[in-house]
Design a protein around this motif. Structure first.
Motif, short mmCIF file in Angstrom:
data_model
loop_
_atom_site.label_atom_id
_atom_site.label_comp_id
_atom_site.label_asym_id
_atom_site.label_seq_id
_atom_site.Cartn_x
_atom_site.Cartn_y
_atom_site.Cartn_z
N ARG A 29 0.96 -1.24 -0.06
CA ARG A 29 0.06 0.02 0.03
C ARG A 29 0.88 1.18 -0.04
NH1 ARG A 29 -2.67 -2.41 4.11
NH2 ARG A 29 -4.35 -3.83 3.24
N GLU A 30 1.96 1.33 0.69
CA GLU A 30 2.92 2.40 0.87
C GLU A 30 3.68 2.64 -0.24
OE1 GLU A 30 5.12 1.53 4.22
OE2 GLU A 30 3.48 1.86 5.74
N LEU A 31 3.95 1.79 -1.13
CA LEU A 31 4.50 2.16 -2.49
C LEU A 31 3.92 3.17 -3.21
CD1 LEU A 31 5.72 -1.41 -3.76
CD2 LEU A 31 7.15 -0.11 -2.11
N GLY A 32 2.86 3.30 -3.42
CA GLY A 32 2.31 4.44 -4.46
C GLY A 32 2.61 5.73 -4.12
N GLY A 33 3.16 5.97 -2.81
CA GLY A 33 3.51 7.35 -2.48
C GLY A 33 5.09 7.25 -2.18
N VAL A 34 5.79 6.06 -2.51
CA VAL A 34 7.26 6.03 -2.36
C VAL A 34 8.00 6.14 -3.81
CG1 VAL A 34 8.93 4.64 -1.59
CG2 VAL A 34 6.84 4.96 -0.16
N TRP A 41 -1.53 3.74 -9.06
CA TRP A 41 -1.24 2.53 -8.05
C TRP A 41 -2.67 2.51 -7.28
CZ3 TRP A 41 2.37 -1.00 -6.92
CH2 TRP A 41 2.58 -1.68 -6.13
N GLU A 42 -2.78 0.90 -7.15
CA GLU A 42 -3.81 0.63 -6.27
C GLU A 42 -3.40 -0.88 -5.95
OE1 GLU A 42 -7.63 1.14 -8.16
OE2 GLU A 42 -7.56 -0.61 -9.54
N CYS A 43 -4.02 -1.35 -4.87
CA CYS A 43 -3.90 -2.67 -4.40
C CYS A 43 -4.78 -2.92 -3.41
CB CYS A 43 -2.22 -2.94 -3.98
SG CYS A 43 -1.89 -2.16 -2.60
N ALA A 44 -5.25 -4.18 -3.27
CA ALA A 44 -6.17 -4.52 -2.05
C ALA A 44 -6.52 -5.96 -2.09
CB ALA A 44 -7.61 -3.98 -2.42
N TRP A 45 -7.10 -6.57 -0.95
CA TRP A 45 -7.34 -7.87 -1.07
C TRP A 45 -8.56 -8.05 -1.74
CZ3 TRP A 45 -4.32 -11.04 1.28
CH2 TRP A 45 -3.58 -10.69 2.15
N ASN A 46 -8.58 -9.27 -2.44
CA ASN A 46 -9.72 -9.64 -3.32
C ASN A 46 -10.97 -10.02 -2.35
OD1 ASN A 46 -11.39 -10.57 -5.20
ND2 ASN A 46 -10.09 -12.75 -5.50
N ILE A 47 -12.29 -9.51 -2.98
CA ILE A 47 -13.38 -9.82 -2.39
C ILE A 47 -14.22 -11.16 -2.87
CG2 ILE A 47 -13.73 -7.38 -1.68
CD1 ILE A 47 -15.76 -7.10 -3.87
#
Length: 97
Positions: A29-34, A41-47
């Protein structure tokens, strides 16, 4: 532009609330701002709970092949990926759009 997609599958016996998985998700999650090469950039748990579903996804974009290489070699990306190697496998797709 290049779209960089990654789908992660937790190893047998590893759950989303495993401290390693929680820390790994936060690291990504932090990579998008780094990492400056990331234009999207987006990342998440699959629903989805289907048997063929993967557990975690990254959807990102970079300007070109050189930017993708710099992203992949960035120390923050390398550190996050190393965390996931302990408890998951993944597949990727990179395509121009």
């Amino acid at each position: 532009m290049i779209r960089h997609l990654v789908l992660f599958k937790l190893n047998e016996g590893v759950r989303r609330d495993d401290p390693r998985a929680v820390a790994g998700a936060e690291a990504f999650r932090e990579l998008g701002g780094v990492i400056p090469e990331l234009e999207f950039w987006e990342c998440a748990w699959n629903i989805a709970d289907r048997p063929i579903a993967y557990d975690f996804a990254i959807n990102s974009a970079v300007a070109d092949a050189d930017a993708l290489r710099r992203y992949l070699e960035h120390p923050a990306h390398q550190a996050a990926a190393a965390m996931w190697r302990e408890f998951a496998t993944w597949v990727i797709a990179d395509y121009e759009f």
